[in-house]
Design a protein around this motif. Structure first.
Motif, PDB file in Angstrom:
ATOM      1  N   TYR A  25      30.798  64.306  23.160  1.00 21.39           N
ATOM      2  CA  TYR A  25      31.039  63.347  22.211  1.00 21.39           C
ATOM      3  C   TYR A  25      32.628  63.576  21.341  1.00 21.39           C
ATOM      4  O   TYR A  25      32.836  64.914  21.236  1.00 21.39           O
ATOM      5  CB  TYR A  25      30.126  63.594  21.172  1.00 21.39           C
ATOM      6  N   PRO A  61      26.215  52.448  22.292  1.00 22.45           N
ATOM      7  CA  PRO A  61      27.688  52.330  22.435  1.00 22.45           C
ATOM      8  C   PRO A  61      28.474  51.026  21.834  1.00 22.45           C
ATOM      9  O   PRO A  61      29.751  50.959  21.878  1.00 22.45           O
ATOM     10  CB  PRO A  61      27.815  52.045  24.101  1.00 22.45           C
ATOM     11  N   TYR A 119      22.338  57.112  21.489  1.00 23.41           N
ATOM     12  CA  TYR A 119      23.504  56.652  21.316  1.00 23.41           C
ATOM     13  C   TYR A 119      23.605  55.224  21.600  1.00 23.41           C
ATOM     14  O   TYR A 119      23.344  54.714  22.617  1.00 23.41           O
ATOM     15  CB  TYR A 119      24.499  57.747  22.246  1.00 23.41           C
ATOM     16  N   GLU A 176      28.253  52.316  18.223  1.00 26.46           N
ATOM     17  CA  GLU A 176      28.863  53.937  18.096  1.00 26.46           C
ATOM     18  C   GLU A 176      27.970  54.619  17.404  1.00 26.46           C
ATOM     19  O   GLU A 176      28.522  55.780  16.932  1.00 26.46           O
ATOM     20  CB  GLU A 176      30.218  53.973  17.900  1.00 26.46           C
ATOM     21  N   LYS A 195      36.544  55.902  14.704  1.00 25.83           N
ATOM     22  CA  LYS A 195      36.313  55.745  15.887  1.00 25.83           C
ATOM     23  C   LYS A 195      35.476  56.697  16.667  1.00 25.83           C
ATOM     24  O   LYS A 195      35.971  57.855  16.467  1.00 25.83           O
ATOM     25  CB  LYS A 195      37.570  55.109  16.735  1.00 25.83           C
ATOM     26  N   SER A 196      34.478  56.577  17.593  1.00 28.99           N
ATOM     27  CA  SER A 196      33.860  57.515  18.300  1.00 28.99           C
ATOM     28  C   SER A 196      33.494  57.187  19.776  1.00 28.99           C
ATOM     29  O   SER A 196      33.565  56.150  20.017  1.00 28.99           O
ATOM     30  CB  SER A 196      32.522  57.922  17.628  1.00 28.99           C
ATOM     31  N   MET A 197      33.278  58.098  20.555  1.00 33.97           N
ATOM     32  CA  MET A 197      32.798  57.854  21.829  1.00 33.97           C
ATOM     33  C   MET A 197      31.910  59.091  22.425  1.00 33.97           C
ATOM     34  O   MET A 197      31.981  60.002  22.187  1.00 33.97           O
ATOM     35  CB  MET A 197      34.065  57.978  22.831  1.00 33.97           C
ATOM     36  N   TYR A 198      31.040  58.477  23.432  1.00 33.05           N
ATOM     37  CA  TYR A 198      30.132  59.499  24.210  1.00 33.05           C
ATOM     38  C   TYR A 198      30.172  59.193  25.578  1.00 33.05           C
ATOM     39  O   TYR A 198      30.107  57.947  25.952  1.00 33.05           O
ATOM     40  CB  TYR A 198      28.712  59.364  23.562  1.00 33.05           C
ATOM     41  N   MET A 237      35.175  62.114  18.071  1.00 31.68           N
ATOM     42  CA  MET A 237      35.440  61.011  17.109  1.00 31.68           C
ATOM     43  C   MET A 237      36.767  61.446  16.192  1.00 31.68           C
ATOM     44  O   MET A 237      37.216  62.422  16.366  1.00 31.68           O
ATOM     45  CB  MET A 237      34.235  61.001  16.283  1.00 31.68           C
TER      46      MET A 237
END
Length: 278
Positions: free
Chosen positions: A162, A137, A135, A140, A173-176, A164
């Motif tokens: 996770y 950051p 991943y 993304e 947009k996504s995030m982990y 998105m």
């Protein structure tokens, strides 16, 4: 004799049902919600929710009504089975009382996002051991090898979360977050969890609260928020003494005057592994 007198006083104490059905309170609720029909429907649903929770019955009655009205104004259900929002008893140590607080569930976030019509896709999921390959950051970009067997995946330990979304205009947009990062977040913002008291939502269902945290971070920082969504975020994890008062927040660095009490509720905060709108 003294015990008999105490028992009689307890038996004569007004119930939440009698309070909320009183002419003055019912009239105020109907006025706030805009109609007598909606007011009566609200009263029926909130009495049902209160009857399933002993600690909630001990809260200051006006705070229960205020928490329920916040949820109703967002067209969300108080049913624990649906998980849209919860009325959670907290101990207000400063004023020596118990109050009902409004706490949005992650399914409530999803409902409000879907209703806005702005989200083409939205997803949040627990990442299992062995699934995450990489991943980045900064870009993304995420690479995973999903465990396709449902039973095997359920047994595998969770290593992160996770989320998105893709808006209808094409913005994504996504995030982990690793599980360790989520643990640090929970320790910082939940006094009950940090003290390991055993009855906070973080302890009852860590994944469910993690899903909510990821969605809140994504939507509040980068998503398109409807008026309903803004109201939900502004009032989440707060209580009001009446519908017109300003919200008081709990479980935050800014407010250390309230503490969650043990929730007596058979329907615990249980959520599925992941959700997706495609």
């Amino acid at each position: 004799m003294l015990q008999n007198n105490i028992t009689k006083r307890q038996q004569n104490a007004p119930t939440f049902a009698s309070y909320v059905k009183s002419d003055a309170v019912l009239a105020n609720i109907s006025k706030t919600l805009g109609s007598a029909t909606r007011g009566k429907k609200f009263v029926a649903s909130i009495i049902s929710a209160v009857n399933t929770n002993k600690q909630l019955q001990e809260c200051d009655f006006p705070t229960i009504v205020s928490a329920g009205i916040v949820g109703d104004s967002l067209n969300l259900s108080p049913s624990p089975q649906l998980g849209h929002y919860y009325m959670v008893p907290f101990r207000d140590t400063k004023n020596n009382r118990t109050v009902a607080t409004f706490q949005l569930g992650y399914k409530g976030y999803l409902q409000l996002a879907i209703r806005s019509g702005q989200y083409k896709k939205i997803n949040v999921v627990a990442v299992k051991d062995g699934e995450l390959l990489s991943y980045n950051p900064f870009t993304e970009d995420i690479e995973v090898r999903a465990i396709t067997d449902p039973l095997e995946r359920e047994k595998a330990p969770t290593i992160g979360y996770y989320g998105m979304f893709e808006l209808t205009n094409g913005f994504t947009k996504s995030m982990y977050w690793s599980k360790e990062t989520m643990e640090e977040h929970a320790q910082k913002y939940s006094k009950g969890y940090a003290a390991h008291k055993g009855y906070t939502f973080w302890e009852k269902d860590f994944d469910g609260m993690a899903f909510k945290t990821i969605l809140r971070q994504l939507i509040s920082k980068w998503g398109i928020m409807s008026i309903e969504m803004q109201t939900a975020i502004e009032t989440d994890m707060s209580f009001k003494d009446d519908v017109s008062s300003e919200p008081v927040y709990f479980d935050s660095e800014e407010n250390q005057q309230v503490e969650q009490v043990q929730v007596y509720q058979e329907q615990t905060y249980q959520e599925p592994e992941g959700v997706s709108l495609v």
